[in-house]
Enzyme design. Structure first.
Site, short mmCIF file in Angstrom:
data_model
loop_
_atom_site.label_atom_id
_atom_site.label_comp_id
_atom_site.label_asym_id
_atom_site.label_seq_id
_atom_site.Cartn_x
_atom_site.Cartn_y
_atom_site.Cartn_z
N GLU A 110 0.85 -1.19 0.00
CA GLU A 110 0.00 0.00 0.00
C GLU A 110 0.89 1.24 0.00
O GLU A 110 1.70 1.42 0.90
CB GLU A 110 -0.94 -0.02 1.20
CG GLU A 110 -2.00 -1.12 1.10
CD GLU A 110 -2.75 -1.13 -0.22
OE1 GLU A 110 -3.15 -0.05 -0.70
OE2 GLU A 110 -2.93 -2.22 -0.80
N CYS A 140 -1.78 9.32 3.59
CA CYS A 140 -1.77 8.89 2.19
C CYS A 140 -3.07 9.35 1.53
O CYS A 140 -3.14 9.51 0.32
CB CYS A 140 -1.62 7.39 2.10
SG CYS A 140 -2.76 6.52 3.15
P1 NAP Z 1 8.79 4.76 3.45
O1 NAP Z 1 9.94 5.69 3.52
O2 NAP Z 1 8.59 3.98 2.22
O3 NAP Z 1 8.95 3.78 4.70
C1 NAP Z 1 8.01 2.77 4.99
C2 NAP Z 1 8.73 1.62 5.65
O4 NAP Z 1 9.61 1.00 4.71
C3 NAP Z 1 9.60 2.04 6.82
O5 NAP Z 1 9.52 1.06 7.83
C4 NAP Z 1 10.97 2.07 6.19
O6 NAP Z 1 12.01 1.92 7.09
C5 NAP Z 1 10.88 0.87 5.27
N1 NAP Z 1 11.92 0.80 4.22
C6 NAP Z 1 12.68 1.81 3.72
N2 NAP Z 1 13.51 1.32 2.76
C7 NAP Z 1 13.26 -0.01 2.66
C8 NAP Z 1 13.78 -1.08 1.84
N3 NAP Z 1 14.73 -0.88 0.93
N4 NAP Z 1 13.27 -2.32 2.01
C9 NAP Z 1 12.32 -2.55 2.92
N5 NAP Z 1 11.80 -1.59 3.73
C10 NAP Z 1 12.26 -0.34 3.59
O7 NAP Z 1 7.44 5.51 3.77
P2 NAP Z 1 7.15 6.48 4.98
O8 NAP Z 1 7.88 7.74 4.74
O9 NAP Z 1 7.36 5.79 6.29
O10 NAP Z 1 5.56 6.67 4.86
C11 NAP Z 1 4.97 7.60 4.04
C12 NAP Z 1 4.44 6.96 2.78
O11 NAP Z 1 3.53 5.93 3.10
C13 NAP Z 1 3.66 7.92 1.92
O12 NAP Z 1 4.01 7.73 0.58
C14 NAP Z 1 2.22 7.51 2.16
O13 NAP Z 1 1.33 7.85 1.12
C15 NAP Z 1 2.34 6.05 2.34
N6 NAP Z 1 1.20 5.49 3.07
C16 NAP Z 1 0.29 4.73 2.40
C17 NAP Z 1 -0.82 4.20 3.06
C18 NAP Z 1 -1.83 3.36 2.35
O14 NAP Z 1 -2.60 2.69 3.02
N7 NAP Z 1 -1.87 3.34 1.03
C19 NAP Z 1 -0.98 4.46 4.41
C20 NAP Z 1 -0.04 5.24 5.08
C21 NAP Z 1 1.06 5.74 4.39
P3 NAP Z 1 12.82 3.20 7.63
O15 NAP Z 1 11.87 4.00 8.42
O16 NAP Z 1 13.90 2.59 8.45
O17 NAP Z 1 13.32 3.94 6.42
#
Ligand code: NAP
Ligand code: MG
Length: 516
Positions: A287, A321
């Protein structure tokens, strides 16, 4: 039998008693700030030298906690512990597994404000937003517990008279990895963990690095609720360091990810590769982000339009999001809606969310702060800055809620996820064009239509291509079991969290024919 599912009510913070109770919870949690937390592998709590420092985004001088960081070796140990735990956990009855979720929900409900207070400090959530995050976490526990009871006997299929009895039942997949974001640091972290768990899988939980303390508090609850060791293993750490390792692991059966498009796409691609020793295709639920639009028709209630845009764009500083980052307005009412949105936006207070008076808190971290500021510049060249556009990170990562007018539908401001308090206005000449602009991004998560024209609403029902569409209200605030949530296109695999199909993502159906 348990009672029928109802979503957790939101706290009425106009009630003086609730205000006092919430302030007490904030004071309680303040005393806990700065503690050290372990990783949890097979039930063992391990304090590592390498720590994540979880800071309060509203106050640079405040450390919420120092959380042990899992290395690759820890990730491997956790994987082995989860494989071992799976052998017995999968044999637990559905009722027994669900009972643990219900108990966990009960524990959190009694300490609701305490959990919300952690979200105020660790995620910079205003009271109301923190309260909604905690409530949603409770809802996931209650709802998925009940969904498992619905699925426990499988689905009825046909049997041939005097020839055979056939059954169709769901069994779990194995060991999975849950990778969660910081923006719903409690609800999404908890929901994406317990759904596969109640279905009989075991999980490695990697929370976002900016919000690991609230995730640890949840681990404590699971333990208190009686979850056996090794069923959920807590391995905070850098996504880039252990993320790939966990996703690539040949014994990983599924990945449940919520976060950015960039990371989601990476996981989707990597999980498709079959590694030596791997005996199955990995399942992925991914997601990701959105570029969510509210369209306002010529015949519409302007006050509803204004309120919906302001709340959806600036609630939790636009870091949802589902946040509205595009307001596409019919030319007949464009000036009026714009002017009123600007006026309402200017009334919004920004500051440390420990203070109930602040409508908006900070953004998540320096990276988010810098990113939004960059979009202030992009916006100034692509549109007209109407209000906001200022930033101050001397104490915390604070940005004024910002409105840009007259932005072209294909401008970067109208296409790229900003994830901050910025909304861009575009004008359309008729309903066709409103819909056309609404659908012109690579995303498809949420959207809203403000209109009094039933024909137009019905057209939007079919033609506005988003996973969650709302009429005459905000485009944020989906409720578990009422508005199952998930997006189309580059917003993800549309897993519909909090919906009736969600648990089957983490199970496989098995058919047995018993000949007579
Ligand atoms: P993110 O930077 O992608 O991080 C999400 C998770 O992925 C974190 O635990 C992060 O760890 C981890 N991660 C980072 N690099 C990775 C890799 N190479 N392999 C595996 N995991 C990895 O996103 P965010 O900044 O936390 O959240 C914001 C985003 O989430 C926005 O784009 C938002 O739209 C989206 N979102 C979507 C929904 C939905 O239901 N569609 C709901 C909420 C949020 P680290 O923190 O250690 O980097
Ligand atoms: Mg991040």
């Amino acid at each position: 039998m348990t009672w029928e599912y109802k979503h957790e009510p939101f706290t009425d913070f106009s009630d003086h008693n609730e205000q006092t109770a919430f302030k007490e919870a904030l004071a309680l949690v303040k005393k806990e700030l700065g503690k050290e937390y372990p990783i949890v592998v097979g039930g063992k709590k391990i304090f590592t030298d390498d720590k994540i420092t979880s800071e309060n985004p509203a106050n640079h001088s405040e450390v919420v906690g120092y959380v042990s960081k899992a290395s690759r070796d820890h990730a491997e140990q956790a994987h082995e512990a989860a494989q071992e735990a799976f052998k017995s956990w999968k044999t637990w009855k559905a009722e027994e597994r669900a009972a643990i979720l219900f108990r966990a929900a009960g524990i959190i409900r009694k300490r609701k404000h305490e959990f919300s207070a952690y979200l105020v400090y660790e995620a910079g959530k205003p009271w109301k937003e923190a309260d909604a995050d905690t409530a949603e976490g409770i809802d996931f526990l209650e709802y998925y517990g009940r969904q498992m009871l619905e699925l426990k006997d499988g689905v009825k299929i046909n049997s041939r008279e005097f020839i055979e009895h056939n059954t169709y039942n769901y069994i779990p997949l194995g060991v999975g990895v849950t990778i969660s974001p910081w923006n719903f640091a409690f609800a999404i972290m908890a929901g994406t963990t317990v759904a596969p768990v109640v279905a009989g899988n075991t999980v490695l939980l990697k929370p976002a690095s900016t919000t690991p303390v609230i995730a640890y508090k949840f681990m404590e609850v699971l333990e208190e609720a009686g979850l056996p060791a090794g069923v959920v293993n807590f391995i905070p750490g850098s996504g880039s360091e252990i993320g790939d390792y966990l996703v690539d692991h040949p014994k990983t059966a599924f990945v449940n990810f919520t976060g950015s498009k960039e990371v989601g796409v990476r996981i989707y691609e990597r999980a498709a590769k079959v590694h030596p020793g791997q005996k199955w295709f990995k399942r992925v639920a991914i997601e990701m982000g959105g570029k969510d639009t509210i369209i306002v028709d010529s015949d519409s209630n302007i006050d509803i339009a204004v309120q919906s845009i302001v709340q959806s764009a600036f609630g939790f500083s636009g870091q949802k999001c589902s946040a509205c980052s595009r307001a596409v307005i019919h030319e007949d009412v464009y000036d009026e809606v714009l002017e009123k949105v600007v006026a309402e936006t200017e009334k919004l207070t920004v500051g440390n969310p420990v203070d109930q008076a602040n409508y908006m808190g900070p953004v998540n971290d320096q990276a988010a702060f810098d990113k939004v500021k960059q979009y202030f510049e992009i916006g100034s060249s692509e549109g007209r800055l109407m209000t906001g556009g200022t930033a101050d990170n001397s104490e915390g990562y604070f940005l004024r809620p910002t409105v840009f007018a007259d932005v072209a539908p294909n401008a970067r401001l109208m296409q790229e996820e900003i994830f901050g308090p910025v909304v861009a206005f575009s004008k359309a000449k008729d309903f066709d064009e409103l819909l056309e602009i609404a659908n012109n991004t690579e995303y498809g998560l949420t959207g809203a239509v403000i209109s009094n024209n039933r024909r137009h609403l019905e057209r939007a029902r079919h033609e506005f291509h988003v996973g969650n569409l709302y009429f005459n209200r905000t485009c944020t605030g989906a409720i578990v079991g009422y508005q199952p949530f998930g997006g189309f296109n580059m917003s993800g695999t549309d897993s519909k969290a909090g919906g009736p199909d969600y648990l089957t993502l983490f199970m496989q159906p098995k058919t047995v024919s018993d000949a007579h």
